[in-house]
Design a protein around this motif. Structure first.
Motif, PDB file in Angstrom:
ATOM      1  N   TYR A  70      11.646   8.473  13.225  1.00 26.72           N
ATOM      2  CA  TYR A  70      10.803   8.960  12.132  1.00 26.72           C
ATOM      3  C   TYR A  70       9.958  10.152  12.570  1.00 26.72           C
ATOM      4  O   TYR A  70       9.773  11.113  11.814  1.00 26.72           O
ATOM      5  CB  TYR A  70       9.895   7.840  11.611  1.00 26.72           C
ATOM      6  CG  TYR A  70      10.550   6.988  10.550  1.00 26.72           C
ATOM      7  CD1 TYR A  70      10.532   7.376   9.214  1.00 26.72           C
ATOM      8  CD2 TYR A  70      11.191   5.801  10.875  1.00 26.72           C
ATOM      9  CE1 TYR A  70      11.133   6.608   8.236  1.00 26.72           C
ATOM     10  CE2 TYR A  70      11.800   5.021   9.900  1.00 26.72           C
ATOM     11  CZ  TYR A  70      11.767   5.423   8.580  1.00 26.72           C
ATOM     12  OH  TYR A  70      12.378   4.663   7.622  1.00 26.72           O
ATOM     13  N   ASP A  80      12.129  13.175  12.687  1.00 27.43           N
ATOM     14  CA  ASP A  80      12.447  13.629  11.333  1.00 27.43           C
ATOM     15  C   ASP A  80      11.270  14.385  10.721  1.00 27.43           C
ATOM     16  O   ASP A  80      11.452  15.440  10.101  1.00 27.43           O
ATOM     17  CB  ASP A  80      12.808  12.427  10.460  1.00 27.43           C
ATOM     18  CG  ASP A  80      13.148  12.834   9.030  1.00 27.43           C
ATOM     19  OD1 ASP A  80      14.165  13.529   8.846  1.00 27.43           O
ATOM     20  OD2 ASP A  80      12.399  12.465   8.118  1.00 27.43           O
ATOM     21  N   GLU A  81      10.056  13.850  10.906  1.00 24.23           N
ATOM     22  CA  GLU A  81       8.861  14.513  10.370  1.00 24.23           C
ATOM     23  C   GLU A  81       8.646  15.873  11.014  1.00 24.23           C
ATOM     24  O   GLU A  81       8.264  16.837  10.349  1.00 24.23           O
ATOM     25  CB  GLU A  81       7.637  13.624  10.586  1.00 24.23           C
ATOM     26  CG  GLU A  81       7.622  12.395   9.682  1.00 24.23           C
ATOM     27  CD  GLU A  81       6.543  11.407  10.065  1.00 24.23           C
ATOM     28  OE1 GLU A  81       5.715  11.738  10.942  1.00 24.23           O
ATOM     29  OE2 GLU A  81       6.525  10.307   9.493  1.00 24.23           O
ATOM     30  N   LYS A 140      11.006  17.843  12.261  1.00 29.49           N
ATOM     31  CA  LYS A 140      12.018  18.753  11.732  1.00 29.49           C
ATOM     32  C   LYS A 140      11.644  19.237  10.325  1.00 29.49           C
ATOM     33  O   LYS A 140      11.806  20.413  10.006  1.00 29.49           O
ATOM     34  CB  LYS A 140      13.382  18.049  11.692  1.00 29.49           C
ATOM     35  CG  LYS A 140      14.007  17.854  13.068  1.00 29.49           C
ATOM     36  CD  LYS A 140      15.318  17.085  12.963  1.00 29.49           C
ATOM     37  CE  LYS A 140      15.927  16.851  14.347  1.00 29.49           C
ATOM     38  NZ  LYS A 140      17.158  16.030  14.264  1.00 29.49           N
ATOM     39  N   ARG A 141      11.128  18.325   9.509  1.00 29.62           N
ATOM     40  CA  ARG A 141      10.716  18.704   8.158  1.00 29.62           C
ATOM     41  C   ARG A 141       9.570  19.711   8.199  1.00 29.62           C
ATOM     42  O   ARG A 141       9.546  20.683   7.436  1.00 29.62           O
ATOM     43  CB  ARG A 141      10.279  17.463   7.374  1.00 29.62           C
ATOM     44  CG  ARG A 141      11.425  16.555   6.975  1.00 29.62           C
ATOM     45  CD  ARG A 141      10.887  15.275   6.315  1.00 29.62           C
ATOM     46  NE  ARG A 141      11.962  14.361   5.992  1.00 29.62           N
ATOM     47  CZ  ARG A 141      12.639  14.357   4.861  1.00 29.62           C
ATOM     48  NH1 ARG A 141      12.341  15.256   3.930  1.00 29.62           N
ATOM     49  NH2 ARG A 141      13.603  13.494   4.636  1.00 29.62           N
ATOM     50  N   ALA A 142       8.618  19.465   9.121  1.00 32.49           N
ATOM     51  CA  ALA A 142       7.476  20.376   9.259  1.00 32.49           C
ATOM     52  C   ALA A 142       7.937  21.758   9.707  1.00 32.49           C
ATOM     53  O   ALA A 142       7.456  22.789   9.224  1.00 32.49           O
ATOM     54  CB  ALA A 142       6.467  19.805  10.245  1.00 32.49           C
ATOM     55  N   GLU A 143       8.912  21.784  10.632  1.00 30.20           N
ATOM     56  CA  GLU A 143       9.447  23.063  11.112  1.00 30.20           C
ATOM     57  C   GLU A 143      10.170  23.815   9.994  1.00 30.20           C
ATOM     58  O   GLU A 143      10.066  25.042   9.884  1.00 30.20           O
ATOM     59  CB  GLU A 143      10.387  22.812  12.292  1.00 30.20           C
ATOM     60  CG  GLU A 143       9.656  22.379  13.564  1.00 30.20           C
ATOM     61  CD  GLU A 143      10.603  21.956  14.664  1.00 30.20           C
ATOM     62  OE1 GLU A 143      11.835  21.880  14.395  1.00 30.20           O
ATOM     63  OE2 GLU A 143      10.134  21.677  15.785  1.00 30.20           O
ATOM     64  N   LYS A 144      10.905  23.075   9.144  1.00 26.32           N
ATOM     65  CA  LYS A 144      11.606  23.701   8.023  1.00 26.32           C
ATOM     66  C   LYS A 144      10.613  24.299   7.030  1.00 26.32           C
ATOM     67  O   LYS A 144      10.817  25.407   6.525  1.00 26.32           O
ATOM     68  CB  LYS A 144      12.497  22.668   7.312  1.00 26.32           C
ATOM     69  CG  LYS A 144      13.781  22.343   8.057  1.00 26.32           C
ATOM     70  CD  LYS A 144      14.618  21.353   7.267  1.00 26.32           C
ATOM     71  CE  LYS A 144      15.909  21.020   8.007  1.00 26.32           C
ATOM     72  NZ  LYS A 144      16.728  20.013   7.254  1.00 26.32           N
ATOM     73  N   GLU A 145       9.536  23.527   6.746  1.00 26.70           N
ATOM     74  CA  GLU A 145       8.516  24.023   5.818  1.00 26.70           C
ATOM     75  C   GLU A 145       7.841  25.270   6.367  1.00 26.70           C
ATOM     76  O   GLU A 145       7.566  26.227   5.637  1.00 26.70           O
ATOM     77  CB  GLU A 145       7.479  22.924   5.556  1.00 26.70           C
ATOM     78  CG  GLU A 145       7.979  21.778   4.691  1.00 26.70           C
ATOM     79  CD  GLU A 145       8.402  22.252   3.315  1.00 26.70           C
ATOM     80  OE1 GLU A 145       7.689  23.090   2.734  1.00 26.70           O
ATOM     81  OE2 GLU A 145       9.459  21.793   2.833  1.00 26.70           O
TER      82      GLU A 145
END
Length: 337
Positions: free
Chosen positions: A313, A316-317, A319-324
């Motif tokens: 988790y 995943d968080e 990676k999401r932060a990096e994408k944003e």
């Protein structure tokens, strides 16, 4: 690549048996995690592999034997944790987790810290008036706090144990649940009941509840009170608002100690509401007598899969932060053009 070999002699067959584990399962774990080959001949253990791995493995084997000689058990989680500490060069950390009985349950089980982070947490509770224990599920935040409260009560350092938590996510809305108030809040306080009953035993626990020496109640019950000579634990504090947290912290009276626990990755407050735990740990960090201890996935003492789930988790968080962040940067670049 040249292989190195070291030998270790174990004093007794019983120690060797406990070290190896059922069907040599402990040995298989050590061999895999340390990246070495291990063979046993009589009471002699031979470790082969790269020099650094062999050195780490021998250190861990000796430390595990020390744990066994201290009449403590070793399991998969403890073995892996010891190997991780050895890889970090923190052999002192292994020694630190070998001592320190915090409390004894009604059935005679000793409650001890099992990780370096947990020891830091316990030490912080001993020396501070207010401690924030922040970390993921399974790190023993609440359980160790209850153990420290029970120890303080039995040593007559305090007169009362008070355990509280927000009754439901985001504001204690209980009306839709069936039954009277007690039956409404019981499901949310059950983990606290269970920990206390294990420590005191069911009969003693009920007697202390009747006497008022133990109180387990939703956070709303703390309003307007002054809590003196008590060990007070606020659990699931990530789901308090700033106002609720301020209300709780200002309840403390003379001779009391507070431990506030929570997991900032599991905030259930509505959008726009700031977690009281996140807010207070940022503004109270430089006050003497208040300490925040952050526990991590390395301090998880539940099933080994829990640690892997938490890591998954977290990754995943991230990676999401990096994408944003990447999207925001690209939007900014486009506007400049």
């Amino acid at each position: 690549m040249q292989k190195f070999t070291q030998k270790l002699t174990v004093g007794s067959a019983d120690e060797l048996s406990r070290l190896l584990g059922a069907f040599d399962e402990n040995l298989d774990i050590i061999s895999h995690e340390a990246g070495v080959e291990i063979s046993v001949f009589g009471n002699e253990i031979k470790v082969s592999g790269e020099y650094q791995n062999v050195e780490i493995c021998v250190v861990v084997l000796n430390k595990l034997l020390d744990i066994i000689r201290a009449h403590e058990s070793i399991d998969k989680n403890r073995i892996i944790y010891c190997i991780e500490l050895a890889k970090e060069g923190n052999t002192e950390g292994i020694e630190k987790i070998m001592s320190g009985v915090l409390a004894i349950t009604a059935r005679g089980k000793q409650i001890k810290y099992k990780t370096v982070g947990q020891k830091k947490y316990v030490d912080a509770i001993k020396k501070n008036t207010v401690v924030f224990g922040v970390g993921p599920a399974g790190t023993g935040k609440t359980y160790l706090a209850v153990a420290m409260a029970v120890s303080a009560y039995k040593n007559k350092e305090i007169e009362k144990i008070i355990l509280t938590r927000p009754a439901v996510e985001a504001g204690e809305r209980l009306g839709f649940l069936p039954g009277d108030l007690q039956s409404k809040v019981d499901p949310y306080l059950r983990p606290l009941y269970d920990a206390l009953q294990e420590m005191f035993g069911l009969e003693n626990y009920q007697r202390l509840i009747e006497r008022g020496s133990i109180e387990v109640a939703p956070l709303a019950y703390m309003r307007g009170r002054t809590l003196s000579d008590a060990f007070i634990i606020l659990d699931e504090a990530q789901n308090t608002t700033k106002e609720q947290m301020k209300m709780f912290l200002t309840r403390m009276g003379e001779g009391s100690k507070m431990v506030i626990t929570g997991d900032l990755t599991q905030v259930d407050l509505p959008d726009g509401k700031i977690s009281g735990l996140r807010h207070c740990t940022s503004i109270l960090k430089n006050i003497e007598g208040i300490e925040t201890v952050e526990l991590t996935h390395k301090d998880v003492v539940r099933h080994s899969l829990v640690m892997q789930i938490i890591n998954a988790y977290s990754n995943d968080e991230q990676k999401r932060a990096e994408k944003e962040e990447y999207k925001r940067n690209n939007r900014t670049d486009i506007k400049k053009c």
